[in-house]
Write an enzyme that holds these catalytic residues in place. Structure first.
Site, short mmCIF file in Angstrom:
data_model
loop_
_atom_site.label_atom_id
_atom_site.label_comp_id
_atom_site.label_asym_id
_atom_site.label_seq_id
_atom_site.Cartn_x
_atom_site.Cartn_y
_atom_site.Cartn_z
N LYS A 93 -10.96 -2.24 1.79
CA LYS A 93 -9.95 -1.20 1.68
C LYS A 93 -8.99 -1.58 0.57
O LYS A 93 -8.38 -2.65 0.60
CB LYS A 93 -9.20 -1.04 3.00
N LYS A 128 -13.27 2.10 1.25
CA LYS A 128 -12.22 3.11 1.16
C LYS A 128 -11.28 2.81 0.02
O LYS A 128 -10.87 1.66 -0.11
CB LYS A 128 -11.46 3.10 2.48
C1 PBG Z 1 -3.68 2.89 7.35
C2 PBG Z 1 -4.46 3.99 6.74
C3 PBG Z 1 -4.20 4.66 5.55
C4 PBG Z 1 -5.20 5.61 5.41
C5 PBG Z 1 -6.02 5.51 6.51
N1 PBG Z 1 -5.56 4.49 7.31
C6 PBG Z 1 -3.07 4.58 4.63
C7 PBG Z 1 -2.74 3.37 3.91
O1 PBG Z 1 -3.37 2.32 4.03
O2 PBG Z 1 -1.75 3.43 3.17
C8 PBG Z 1 -5.35 6.56 4.27
C9 PBG Z 1 -6.22 7.73 4.53
C10 PBG Z 1 -6.15 8.77 3.50
O3 PBG Z 1 -5.48 8.62 2.46
O4 PBG Z 1 -6.80 9.80 3.70
N2 PBG Z 1 -3.61 3.05 8.74
#
Ligand code: PBG
Length: 324
Positions: free
Chosen positions: A196, A248
């Site tokens: 991520k 992601k």
């Molecule tokens: C953190 C989380 C995020 C997203 C999903 N889970 C945000 C981040 O890490 O700032 C982003 C999902 C999206 O942008 O569609 N719990």
């Protein structure tokens, strides 16, 4: 001299193109991320994600029923609590909005639709970080693991089939696995956000969950410049017992997705995030691209790069246009 090798032969009719198509997108490949907010009496639109809302408990149930009817692969719940605090206590509270939402969705769909939970604290903390803070203000990895462990058990108690740790803390998969097992939830699966990235493409999501964050997440999420590190993260998560792994965002990381898919011996997911949704939506609104074709092409690309599963805010809508 005429070319003797003529790839165009196989493109001459729709039926031939169908015969030789390598990649398909079916409803079962798609997972719908949804937001459920505490204390709303009507769904609240998210302005940067046209068509996406913060659900009330009632409309969440309806969205889950629709997702099941559309034959989706799953639904992923995010909670938007009314109150935030330093440790994100709403996340572990059985009566916290995410756990209530999970319980009601599970009641609605039973085992017909895999119910997944975001296991992360950023929606619940008053500082907006994905973990709890040490006295010096940094995110305390090991203290956070203890909260994740409790949160995952609360989510499994509430009926989640799958928990999805997304906080990028070291050791989160292993810690959650042992907590689930100790609580008797040996069948609850872990979908690990393995790679991520600290991405600008999450921008609209911050509005979606009323994020309190002022700084950034670069001390725990990955540097967009790094691909090798994603393989290291994935290897660790697999060793700790991840049942599925995720990359992601999706579109800017298709090379990473391909490498992770080659490495992984478990199913691989990719998350088409809020910013990807917003870009396509905005360009389509201006008439600059064909909305429906772009949506399908973007998700086909993610599948072709190696994703077995795609999380997309278009999941239900797209599923109704696809063959089962
Ligand atoms: C953190 C989380 C995020 C997203 C999903 N889970 C945000 C981040 O890490 O700032 C982003 C999902 C999206 O942008 O569609 N719990």
């Amino acid at each position: 001299m005429y070319p003797t090798d003529r790839p165009r032969r196989l493109r001459t009719t729709p039926a031939l193109r169908r015969l030789v198509s390598e990649t398909d997108v079916r409803p079962r490949h798609l997972v719908l991320p949804v937001f459920v907010a505490e204390g709303l009496d009507a769904p609240k639109p998210i302005s940067s994600m046209p068509g996406v809302v913060q659900h009330t408990r009632e409309t969440l149930r309806k969205a889950a029923a629709e997702a099941a009817a559309a034959g989706l692969g799953g639904i992923m719940l995010f909670g938007v609590p009314a109150r935030h605090d330093a440790t994100g206590s709403g996340a572990v509270d059985p009566d916290g909005i995410l756990n209530v939402g999970l319980r009601e969705v599970r009641e609605e769909v039973g085992d017909a639709l895999p119910v997944m939970a975001d296991t992360c604290l950023d929606e619940f903390t008053d500082h907006g970080h994905c973990g709890v803070l040490a006295p010096d203000g940094t995110v305390d990895n090991d203290a956070t693991l203890e909260v994740y462990a409790e949160m995952a058990v609360a989510q499994a108690d509430a009926g989640a089939h799958v928990v999805a740790p997304s906080g990028m803390m070291d050791g989160q998969v292993g810690r959650i696995r042992s907590a689930l097992d100790a609580a008797g939830h040996t069948d609850t699966a872990i979908l690990a956000y393995s790679a991520k990235y600290a991405s600008a493409f999450y921008g609209p999501f911050r509005e979606a969950v009323d994020s309190q964050l002022t700084g950034d997440r670069r001390t725990y999420q990955q540097d967009p410049a790094n691909a090798r590190e994603a393989l290291r993260e994935t290897t660790l998560d697999l060793a700790e017992g991840a049942d599925m792994v995720m990359v992601k965002p999706a579109m800017a990381y298709l090379d990473v997705l391909r490498s992770v898919a080659e490495l992984s011996d478990v199913p691989v997911a990719a998350y088409q995030v809020s910013g990807e949704y917003a870009m396509i939506s905005a360009a389509a609104e201006r008439g600059w691209i064909d909305r429906d074709r772009t949506i399908l092409e973007s998700i086909t690309g993610i599948r072709r790069a190696g994703a077995d599963i795609v999380l997309t805010y278009w999941a239900t809508e797209l599923a109704t246009r696809l063959d089962r």
